[in-house]
Design a protein around this motif. Structure first.
Motif, short mmCIF file in Angstrom:
data_model
loop_
_atom_site.label_atom_id
_atom_site.label_comp_id
_atom_site.label_asym_id
_atom_site.label_seq_id
_atom_site.Cartn_x
_atom_site.Cartn_y
_atom_site.Cartn_z
N UNK A 164 0.83 -1.20 0.00
CA UNK A 164 0.00 0.00 0.00
C UNK A 164 0.87 1.25 0.00
N UNK A 165 1.93 1.24 0.77
CA UNK A 165 2.84 2.39 0.83
C UNK A 165 3.46 2.63 -0.55
N UNK A 166 3.95 1.57 -1.17
CA UNK A 166 4.60 1.72 -2.48
C UNK A 166 3.61 2.10 -3.57
N UNK A 167 2.40 1.55 -3.49
CA UNK A 167 1.38 1.86 -4.50
C UNK A 167 0.99 3.33 -4.49
N UNK A 168 1.11 3.97 -3.33
CA UNK A 168 0.73 5.38 -3.22
C UNK A 168 1.93 6.31 -3.17
N UNK A 169 3.12 5.78 -3.47
CA UNK A 169 4.34 6.58 -3.36
C UNK A 169 4.63 7.43 -4.59
N UNK A 170 3.84 7.31 -5.61
CA UNK A 170 4.05 8.12 -6.80
C UNK A 170 4.43 7.30 -8.01
N UNK A 171 4.50 7.95 -9.15
CA UNK A 171 4.73 7.24 -10.41
C UNK A 171 6.14 6.65 -10.56
N UNK A 172 7.10 7.15 -9.79
CA UNK A 172 8.47 6.65 -9.92
C UNK A 172 8.55 5.15 -9.63
N UNK A 173 7.88 4.71 -8.58
CA UNK A 173 7.94 3.30 -8.23
C UNK A 173 7.30 2.45 -9.33
N UNK A 174 6.17 2.87 -9.82
CA UNK A 174 5.49 2.12 -10.88
C UNK A 174 6.38 2.01 -12.12
N UNK A 175 7.02 3.10 -12.49
CA UNK A 175 7.91 3.08 -13.66
C UNK A 175 9.12 2.17 -13.42
N UNK A 176 9.67 2.23 -12.23
CA UNK A 176 10.84 1.41 -11.91
C UNK A 176 10.50 -0.08 -11.99
N UNK A 177 9.39 -0.49 -11.37
CA UNK A 177 9.02 -1.91 -11.39
C UNK A 177 8.66 -2.36 -12.80
N UNK A 178 8.08 -1.47 -13.57
CA UNK A 178 7.74 -1.80 -14.96
C UNK A 178 9.02 -2.05 -15.76
N UNK A 179 10.02 -1.19 -15.58
CA UNK A 179 11.31 -1.38 -16.28
C UNK A 179 11.97 -2.69 -15.86
N UNK A 180 11.94 -2.97 -14.57
CA UNK A 180 12.56 -4.20 -14.08
C UNK A 180 11.85 -5.43 -14.63
N UNK A 181 10.53 -5.36 -14.70
CA UNK A 181 9.75 -6.51 -15.18
C UNK A 181 10.03 -6.83 -16.64
N UNK A 182 10.43 -5.84 -17.43
CA UNK A 182 10.73 -6.11 -18.84
C UNK A 182 11.95 -7.00 -18.99
N UNK A 183 12.78 -7.08 -17.97
CA UNK A 183 13.99 -7.91 -18.04
C UNK A 183 13.69 -9.38 -17.84
N UNK A 184 12.54 -9.70 -17.24
CA UNK A 184 12.14 -11.09 -17.03
C UNK A 184 10.70 -11.25 -17.53
N UNK A 185 10.55 -11.51 -18.82
CA UNK A 185 9.20 -11.63 -19.37
C UNK A 185 8.46 -12.83 -18.77
N UNK A 186 7.17 -12.68 -18.62
CA UNK A 186 6.31 -13.74 -18.09
C UNK A 186 6.74 -14.22 -16.71
N UNK A 187 7.12 -13.29 -15.86
CA UNK A 187 7.53 -13.59 -14.49
C UNK A 187 6.35 -14.15 -13.71
N UNK A 188 6.56 -15.25 -13.02
CA UNK A 188 5.56 -15.82 -12.11
C UNK A 188 6.30 -16.27 -10.86
N UNK A 189 6.24 -15.45 -9.83
CA UNK A 189 7.08 -15.66 -8.65
C UNK A 189 6.84 -16.99 -7.94
N UNK A 190 5.64 -17.52 -8.03
CA UNK A 190 5.36 -18.79 -7.35
C UNK A 190 5.70 -19.98 -8.25
N UNK A 191 5.23 -19.98 -9.48
CA UNK A 191 5.52 -21.09 -10.39
C UNK A 191 7.00 -21.22 -10.67
N UNK A 192 7.71 -20.10 -10.71
CA UNK A 192 9.14 -20.11 -11.00
C UNK A 192 9.99 -20.40 -9.76
N UNK A 193 9.35 -20.56 -8.61
CA UNK A 193 10.08 -20.90 -7.39
C UNK A 193 10.88 -19.73 -6.81
#
Length: 142
Positions: free
Chosen positions: A29-58
């Motif tokens: 909740x804190x990060x979701x309301x912290x502003x657009x910087x966090x959303x942009x950062x996580x979006x950039x990071x996610x592009x490095x691991x396409x189709x990320x699934x934290x549980x299925x991938x262990x």
């Protein structure tokens, strides 16, 4: 905001990589309301691991009342966070090729100091909330 990257980032900030669900929800909740910087950062990071699934991938394990990041999860997160030069192309790192489990390395002194300070602030905030709730008869005041 990329939920799965955010979960990895939150878990890695906790001792032993484990957080109870209440703490995870609060930090999300804190990060979701912290502003657009966090959303942009996580979006950039996610592009490095396409189709990320934290549980299925262990990368994350469900444990008694919470979640824990695995050694593989730490390795994948580290590969997502790897800095690149301006002219270097973005390398997409498939989860299955993230490499063998890597033991945690000691943190540099400055990073460890920031982590200790962040934990201390969290403890103090929890204590303030506990005292606030206890003083109001068990219900939060607004």
């Amino acid at each position: 905001m990329n939920f799965q990257v955010t979960v990895l980032k939150i878990l890695v900030s906790y001792p032993d990589g484990f957080a109870v669900m209440a703490d995870l929800k609060r930090d999300m909740a804190i990060l979701a309301t912290s502003g657009p910087e966090w959303a942009e950062r996580t979006k950039r990071m996610a592009t490095r691991v396409p189709e990320l699934d934290i549980f299925s991938d262990g990368l994350v394990e469900r444990q008694k009342g919470g979640w824990r990041i695995t050694v593989k999860g730490r390795a994948v997160l580290e590969s997502m966070e790897a800095r690149r030069t301006e002219h270097e192309p973005v390398e997409k790192v498939p989860v299955e090729t993230a490499g063998p489990p890597v033991p945690s390395l000691p943190l540099p002194a400055e990073r460890a100091k920031r982590r200790r300070e962040r934990r201390q602030r969290r403890r103090e905030a929890r204590e303030r909330m506990h005292l606030k709730w206890a003083g109001s008869g068990g219900s939060p005041t607004h």
